[in-house]
Scaffold this active site. Structure first.
Site, PDB file in Angstrom:
ATOM      1  N   ASN A 465       0.824  -1.205   0.000  1.00  0.00           N
ATOM      2  CA  ASN A 465       0.000   0.000   0.000  1.00  0.00           C
ATOM      3  C   ASN A 465       0.866   1.265   0.000  1.00  0.00           C
ATOM      4  OD1 ASN A 465      -2.414   1.471   0.177  1.00  0.00           O
ATOM      5  ND2 ASN A 465      -2.259   1.578   2.405  1.00  0.00           N
ATOM      6  N   ILE A 466       1.793   1.353   0.939  1.00  0.00           N
ATOM      7  CA  ILE A 466       2.653   2.541   1.036  1.00  0.00           C
ATOM      8  C   ILE A 466       3.647   2.580  -0.120  1.00  0.00           C
ATOM      9  CG2 ILE A 466       4.371   3.726   2.448  1.00  0.00           C
ATOM     10  CD1 ILE A 466       2.958   2.545   4.914  1.00  0.00           C
ATOM     11  N   ARG A 498       6.501 -11.240  -3.644  1.00  0.00           N
ATOM     12  CA  ARG A 498       6.572 -12.325  -4.637  1.00  0.00           C
ATOM     13  C   ARG A 498       7.819 -12.258  -5.512  1.00  0.00           C
ATOM     14  NH1 ARG A 498       2.971 -11.851  -8.377  1.00  0.00           N
ATOM     15  NH2 ARG A 498       2.315  -9.727  -7.894  1.00  0.00           N
ATOM     16  N   THR A 544       9.055  -2.170   3.811  1.00  0.00           N
ATOM     17  CA  THR A 544       8.437  -3.400   4.295  1.00  0.00           C
ATOM     18  C   THR A 544       8.242  -3.314   5.811  1.00  0.00           C
ATOM     19  OG1 THR A 544      10.499  -4.558   4.836  1.00  0.00           O
ATOM     20  CG2 THR A 544       9.762  -4.640   2.542  1.00  0.00           C
ATOM     21  N   LEU A 602       5.608  13.519   9.888  1.00  0.00           N
ATOM     22  CA  LEU A 602       5.845  14.560  10.895  1.00  0.00           C
ATOM     23  C   LEU A 602       7.345  14.673  11.213  1.00  0.00           C
ATOM     24  CD1 LEU A 602       2.903  13.783  13.367  1.00  0.00           C
ATOM     25  CD2 LEU A 602       3.021  15.587  11.651  1.00  0.00           C
ATOM     26  N   GLU A 656      -2.504  -2.149  10.374  1.00  0.00           N
ATOM     27  CA  GLU A 656      -1.584  -3.054   9.693  1.00  0.00           C
ATOM     28  C   GLU A 656      -2.401  -4.230   9.146  1.00  0.00           C
ATOM     29  OE1 GLU A 656       1.638  -2.672   9.184  1.00  0.00           O
ATOM     30  OE2 GLU A 656       1.806  -0.815  10.331  1.00  0.00           O
ATOM     31  N   ASP A 667       3.853  -1.848  18.109  1.00  0.00           N
ATOM     32  CA  ASP A 667       4.279  -0.830  17.146  1.00  0.00           C
ATOM     33  C   ASP A 667       4.611   0.476  17.876  1.00  0.00           C
ATOM     34  OD1 ASP A 667       4.556   0.010  14.290  1.00  0.00           O
ATOM     35  OD2 ASP A 667       2.950   1.387  14.842  1.00  0.00           O
ATOM     36  N   LYS A 671       8.295   2.437  18.374  1.00  0.00           N
ATOM     37  CA  LYS A 671       8.478   3.863  18.085  1.00  0.00           C
ATOM     38  C   LYS A 671       9.073   4.595  19.283  1.00  0.00           C
ATOM     39  CE  LYS A 671       4.622   4.156  14.783  1.00  0.00           C
ATOM     40  NZ  LYS A 671       3.251   4.661  14.546  1.00  0.00           N
TER      41      LYS A 671
END
Length: 807
Positions: A465-466, A498, A544, A602, A656, A667, A671
């Site tokens: 997605n990102i 893949r 990733t 940010l 996620e 997560d 951080k």
């Protein structure tokens, strides 16, 4: 040799030219040295030249010799009077007068080499004596030490110091000295205590040799330039400082006659553990060149260097002799006497070899060759020709850079080219020309080689997605980079779960989005293929969430690749691995940017870096670090089940792929660890207390099974929500770190007016406390998750790298 840890600082004559310079050096010593460091000095200003002129006048029988000696004395006396007061001043002037009488007496004798050296040695003796006195006057205890007391060698064109004996003598000299020691450069003594000079620029050699003798970890050479530039800045105005050079590159530059680095200076460095730094005493805080003990890595030239006055010596062997045998014997003989030529042109068909020397060395080389001629049984002819100059390119991989080689040959071919030599170590290409005015050629070469756009290859890992968001942004924005920086970007690889595609000719980002046909790969083979890239720099982008990919970070650095990551695993890994990654990028002079790991777009890490670099210290960081949890608790009102909101967020792509990564708090925990390390604190993930919203039972399910049992979350969240509501408070998931109180991540009850309580959906908020922001923290708030802002953070890091590359 010595249990005391010492560093060496060397100050050249230009750094000691007048009283202002001495005071500047005093400030540098007070700020940049420790109490047991050794300080090597050259003769002040032009003192050595004045003494050489004095010797020449005396040999010629010129009555002006006495005037020269008086002028030299007055110059030294002026320095003493301007710098020292009262008793110290009187002591040094009296010692100076004694020295002048000694010199006068020597001038009346037959001046052999040793007597001349003894006169020349006074320049360094005066500098060491004066600087030590100035340090003592400033209440920085110091002694001056004459290097002839320990450096032992024999008279030769390039004297070779007996290191074993010199180390023993130096140990004895230093035993009774407890403060800084100011040591004379340039001079040594033989076994009969006669003075031997180490050659012009011998003070730099003295410094690195001294570092080897005391096992110092660092030698800093202070002069009137900040270090090594891409060309001589006096000739090429836009020459740029080389902040880092490998030891091999520096040695090659020195071998080719660099005015900043000298070949003998680096000989002791190779055989010891010391690092060398070049700095400017006039502007000590404006850049430097670090010479690193690492393998050279690069794709071409970094420096254009030159010699204006090059001398060639032609040696012709007899036709009957074995050319290869005679050549090998000659080269070994010259190397043994420290007289290896700068450049060599072999002509076996004519039984000739042409050797290149600087004007400073050629007479010594000719003497050695004449001796060789007398000793050899075969006929040898020696011819000395002058009127040449040399231009050279230096840098790792320069001989393999086809574009630079072609440009170099094109430009030098317009002049009277004598011959070209390619360095066997792939570190240089040098051209010998009939003597010309070099400035125009140097400027032209510098512009052609270093002012062309730098080609940057980009490889993406993570086409999810990102990753797709970044590819779209890259396609839109890549044309802006050449407009702002002198670089060309080329997307050359894209890899997903893949497999991937690699093409050094370039990939179209929009086509990759539409038609991606990945091929499977093996990591070891891929790294080998990437190492063959044709670009000036290669940048890996890791978007990733793969811990396995992060394990390859040290190898990325070892191959010379730069890295931009949104992947948090390395930044939050165990300290041993995290430090290894950091050290790998530092050792290999590569960059690792990871601003997207926390807060998406940010400016969290950049703001913390700014505080740290400006002298502040971050003491605490807190806030809401998860856009997903921010959205969930802003939406939750106790009416709709928390599990329903989780499923809704998952369907909208706000979590996620496995929502438990967010709900477990891991997560957020990663951080917080990244930020605490960024603030300079050594921490492990286990040091951060974690309150997970997910039970161990729910963690054991597969993703789809978890979503079916997600309602098990509801009871706990509703109970906590109601408890908070009853107290007039709100429920939020907060991360906190304080250097005093430790670190924790979990649910908290907050006042409804608290800054953390009222955020827009998906917003993050970071509150940073420091010494300067003690009572009123620095607060950064905004979208902390999402495809677009994270892709923007990656793109911003890429632009920052391009700025670094274009310097």
């Amino acid at each position: 040799m010595d249990a005391v840890k010492r560093s060496i600082h060397k100050f050249g004559g230009s750094s000691l030219a007048d009283a202002t310079c001495y005071r500047r050096v005093l400030t540098i010593i007070s700020q940049h040295t420790n109490a047991r460091d050794l300080i090597v000095v050259s003769a002040a200003g032009k003192t050595t030249n004045q003494l050489l002129e004095l010797l020449q006048l005396a040999e010629d029988g010129d009555q002006a010799a006495s005037d020269r000696l008086i002028a030299t004395c007055e110059y030294q006396k002026k320095l003493i009077k301007e710098l020292l007061s009262d008793e110290l001043c009187e002591q040094l002037i009296a010692a100076l007068q004694d020295d002048i009488h000694t010199i006068g007496h020597l001038l009346e004798t037959s001046l052999d080499r040793y007597a001349k050296n003894q006169i020349l040695a006074h320049g360094e003796v005066w500098s060491a004596r004066l600087l030590a006195a100035l340090l003592n006057q400033a209440e920085l205890p110091a002694d001056d030490l004459d290097s002839r007391l320990f450096l032992t060698t024999e008279l030769a064109a390039q004297p070779i110091v007996d290191e074993t004996l010199s180390r023993q003598k130096l140990t004895h000299c230093l035993e009774s000295l407890t403060g800084r020691v100011v040591v004379t450069g340039f001079i040594a003594g033989d076994r009969q205590q006669r003075t031997v000079t180490l050659g012009r620029n011998g003070s730099d050699y003295s410094a690195t040799l001294l570092a080897a003798l005391v096992d110092a970890h660092q030698t800093t050479i202070w002069s009137d330039v900040a270090g090594v530039f891409s060309a001589d800045p006096r000739r090429v105005k836009d020459a740029e400082l080389q902040t880092k050079l490998s030891l091999d590159e520096a040695a090659e530059l020195a071998r080719l006659g660099s005015p900043v680095l000298h070949a003998r200076t680096l000989q002791p460095v190779v055989e010891s553990r010391q690092h060398v730094q070049l700095r400017c005493s006039y502007t000590p805080d404006e850049g430097s060149t670090q010479i690193h003990r690492r393998l050279p890595k690069g794709k071409g030239a970094k420096i254009v260097t030159s010699i204006d006055d090059l001398h060639l010596v032609d040696v012709e062997f007899s036709a009957e002799s074995d050319y290869q045998q005679e050549y090998n014997q000659l080269i070994i003989l010259l190397a043994q006497q420290q007289l290896s030529p700068i450049c060599i042109k072999r002509r076996p068909t004519d039984n000739r070899v042409r050797l290149g020397y600087t004007a400073e060395i050629v007479e010594f080389a000719l003497a050695a060759l004449q001796e060789y001629k007398q000793q050899t049984t075969s006929a040898v002819t020696i011819e000395h020709v002058s009127g040449f100059c040399m231009v050279a390119l230096v840098g790792s991989g320069v001989t393999d850079n086809a574009l630079q080689s072609h440009q170099f040959y094109q430009l030098i071919s317009e002049h009277n080219l004598t011959f070209v030599q390619t360095g066997e170590n792939h570190l240089s290409i040098c051209a010998v020309l009939q003597q010309v005015v070099l400035e125009p050629l140097l400027k032209e070469l510098h512009t052609a080689l270093f002012k062309q756009p730098r080609r940057i290859g980009v490889v993406l890992f993570g086409k999810g997605n990102i990753g797709a968001g970044w590819l779209s942004l890259f396609a839109e924005q890549m044309h802006k980079v050449p407009e702002q920086q002198n670089v060309e970007l080329c997307l050359c690889g894209v890899y997903g779960s893949r497999g991937g595609v690699l093409d050094f000719n370039g990939l179209d980002a929009t086509r990759v989005l539409d038609t991606f046909q990945p091929e499977p790969f093996v990591w070891e083979q891929l790294l080998s293929n990437l190492a063959l890239h044709p670009f000036d720099e290669l940048v890996i982008i890791d978007i990733t969430a793969s811990e396995a990919v992060s394990y390859y970070y040290p190898e990325f650095a070892q191959h010379g690749f730069h890295l931009i990551s949104a992947n948090k695993f390395a930044g939050a890994a165990k300290s041993e691995f995290y430090n290894r990654v950091q050290q790998s990028f530092s050792d290999n002079e590569c960059h690792w940017l990871y601003n997207a790991t926390v807060g998406a777009g940010l400016p969290i890490q950049s703001s913390m870096d700014m505080l740290q670099y400006s002298g502040d210290q971050v003491t605490a960081v807190s806030g809401i670090f998860s856009g997903t949890l921010s959205w969930l608790f802003q939406q939750y009102d106790g009416e709709v089940g928390f599990s329903q909101l989780v499923e809704q967020a998952w369907q909208q792509g706000l979590t996620e792929p496995d929502p438990r990564e967010d709900l477990s708090g891991k997560d957020v925990q990663r951080k917080l660890l990244i930020l605490s390390r960024e603030a300079g604190y050594e921490m492990e993930l286990s040091d951060i207390k974690l309150e997970s919203l997910v039970s161990e039972e729910l963690m054991s399910f597969k993703v789809d099974e978890f979503l079916e049992h997600c309602e098990d979350l509801d009871a706990k969240i509703l109970r906590m929500f109601n408890k908070a509501k009853k107290q007039g408070l709100v429920l939020r998931y907060v991360a906190r770190f304080s250097h005093k109180a430790g670190a924790q991540v979990g649910l908290e009850f907050l006042e409804p007016t608290h800054p953390f309580a009222n955020l827009l959906p998906c917003d993050n908020i970071f509150s940073i406390n420091s010494h300067w922001y003690r009572h009123n923290p620095l607060v950064i708030q905004g979208p902390g998750a999402g495809k677009d802002v994270t892709a923007g953070a990656i793109q911003s890091d890429l632009f920052q790298l391009c700025k670094l590359f274009s310097r």
